[in-house]
Design a protein around this motif. Structure first.
Motif, PDB file in Angstrom:
ATOM      1  N   ILE A   9      -4.567  -3.205  -0.386  1.00 37.06           N
ATOM      2  CA  ILE A   9      -3.647  -3.065   0.747  1.00 37.06           C
ATOM      3  C   ILE A   9      -2.284  -2.572   0.274  1.00 37.06           C
ATOM      4  CG2 ILE A   9      -2.359  -4.376   2.493  1.00 37.06           C
ATOM      5  CD1 ILE A   9      -4.989  -6.130   2.705  1.00 37.06           C
ATOM      6  N   GLN A  10      -1.775  -3.167  -0.791  1.00 40.89           N
ATOM      7  CA  GLN A  10      -0.463  -2.754  -1.296  1.00 40.89           C
ATOM      8  C   GLN A  10      -0.499  -1.370  -1.928  1.00 40.89           C
ATOM      9  OE1 GLN A  10       1.619  -5.553  -3.748  1.00 40.89           O
ATOM     10  NE2 GLN A  10       2.090  -6.872  -2.029  1.00 40.89           N
ATOM     11  N   ASP A  11      -1.508  -1.118  -2.744  1.00 47.09           N
ATOM     12  CA  ASP A  11      -1.549   0.137  -3.508  1.00 47.09           C
ATOM     13  C   ASP A  11      -1.922   1.348  -2.664  1.00 47.09           C
ATOM     14  OD1 ASP A  11      -0.894  -1.369  -5.687  1.00 47.09           O
ATOM     15  OD2 ASP A  11      -2.844  -1.225  -6.670  1.00 47.09           O
ATOM     16  N   LYS A  12      -2.799   1.159  -1.684  1.00 46.39           N
ATOM     17  CA  LYS A  12      -3.325   2.290  -0.935  1.00 46.39           C
ATOM     18  C   LYS A  12      -2.744   2.444   0.465  1.00 46.39           C
ATOM     19  CE  LYS A  12      -6.186   3.632  -4.161  1.00 46.39           C
ATOM     20  NZ  LYS A  12      -5.982   4.936  -4.847  1.00 46.39           N
ATOM     21  N   ILE A  13      -2.515   1.324   1.145  1.00 47.31           N
ATOM     22  CA  ILE A  13      -2.029   1.414   2.527  1.00 47.31           C
ATOM     23  C   ILE A  13      -0.507   1.373   2.575  1.00 47.31           C
ATOM     24  CG2 ILE A  13      -2.044   0.330   4.808  1.00 47.31           C
ATOM     25  CD1 ILE A  13      -4.891  -0.694   4.109  1.00 47.31           C
ATOM     26  N   VAL A  14       0.075   0.329   1.998  1.00 45.56           N
ATOM     27  CA  VAL A  14       1.535   0.194   2.031  1.00 45.56           C
ATOM     28  C   VAL A  14       2.202   1.372   1.329  1.00 45.56           C
ATOM     29  CG1 VAL A  14       3.499  -1.209   1.325  1.00 45.56           C
ATOM     30  CG2 VAL A  14       1.413  -2.329   2.138  1.00 45.56           C
ATOM     31  N   ALA A  15       1.705   1.732   0.156  1.00 45.61           N
ATOM     32  CA  ALA A  15       2.332   2.809  -0.627  1.00 45.61           C
ATOM     33  C   ALA A  15       2.265   4.145   0.107  1.00 45.61           C
ATOM     34  CB  ALA A  15       1.667   2.910  -1.993  1.00 45.61           C
ATOM     35  N   SER A  16       1.083   4.506   0.619  1.00 47.23           N
ATOM     36  CA  SER A  16       0.933   5.802   1.290  1.00 47.23           C
ATOM     37  C   SER A  16       1.715   5.858   2.598  1.00 47.23           C
ATOM     38  CB  SER A  16      -0.544   6.095   1.560  1.00 47.23           C
ATOM     39  OG  SER A  16      -1.255   6.246   0.358  1.00 47.23           O
ATOM     40  N   PHE A  17       1.659   4.775   3.376  1.00 45.38           N
ATOM     41  CA  PHE A  17       2.392   4.758   4.640  1.00 45.38           C
ATOM     42  C   PHE A  17       3.894   4.841   4.400  1.00 45.38           C
ATOM     43  CE2 PHE A  17       4.494   2.581   8.186  1.00 45.38           C
ATOM     44  CZ  PHE A  17       4.002   3.328   9.255  1.00 45.38           C
TER      45      PHE A  17
END
Length: 226
Positions: A104-112
């Motif tokens: 969630i942190q690496d892929k969703i939070v970072a990209s968003f």
């Protein structure tokens, strides 16, 4: 409950999904704590002392022992106070929870977050929105029950508070559609269930003043980028 001999503090800011995640965990556990509100434009000496590496919130301090990074804090809380567990006891299941919390942190939070900051680069924004969308679809496929923790909130649900709380507000402020019921029906339904949970409702701030706050911050970032 924390005993009289225990000192529990949480350094944070209102509106931070990562801070609210820690608060949700503490509330689920019934742990009393002191909330120390920080001004990130003028960070306190204590914050810099307790988190000299990243210099950001949340910072959790238990009997003068500081811990930073929200997923690490959540795991520490669960291991220290055994009541109302948010992590499974089975080692394999616990490893899966760690994996998805980090995802969630690496892929969703970072990209968003990258998409939101791409004020003047539509191509870069679209690229990061696409990456975040792909990650959300993967996460949605992992949602098998009411919550990621089953019928009760667990660590992955708490780690995903950014998805439920922050993304809908920021996408409105930034002026693009990203997280919708049409695109992610299971996750969207989960987000409503999560935000309507009695404990989460006590922690997460009201939508309208938070929207105003995020809008002001976004406008400052846009102005600074010009």
């Amino acid at each position: 409950m924390a005993t009289n001999q225990e000192e529990v503090k949480l350094f944070g800011v209102v509106g931070s999904a990562f801070v609210h995640g820690v608060q949700i965990a503490l509330k689920l556990k019934g742990i009393e704590y002191e909330f120390v509100e920080e001004d990130l434009a003028n960070k306190s000496d204590l914050l810099l002392k307790f988190n000299p590496v990243y210099k950001k919130v949340p910072v959790f301090v238990h009997n003068e022992k500081p811990i930073s990074e929200s997923n690490v804090i959540l795991e520490y809380i669960d291991e220290t106070w055994k009541q109302n567990p948010i992590l499974p006891s089975d080692p394999y299941q616990k490893a899966l929870v760690r994996f998805w919390s980090k995802f969630i942190q690496d892929k969703i939070v970072a990209s968003f977050s990258k998409a939101v900051r791409a004020f003047n680069d539509e191509k870069e924004r679209e690229k990061n929105i696409a990456e975040a969308s792909e990650a959300l679809k993967i996460l949605e496929n992992e949602l098998k029950e009411k919550f990621f923790g089953g019928e009760e909130i667990g660590c992955v649900d708490i780690a995903a508070v950014f998805v439920a709380f922050t993304i809908p507000l920021i996408q409105e402020v930034a002026g693009f559609e990203f997280f919708t019921a049409g695109k992610f029906p299971k996750l969207y339904k989960w987000s409503k269930e999560f935000l309507n949970h009695s404990i989460v409702k006590e922690i997460v701030p009201a939508r309208e003043p938070t929207l105003v706050y995020f809008k002001a911050r976004y406008e400052l970032l846009v102005s600074a980028s010009k």
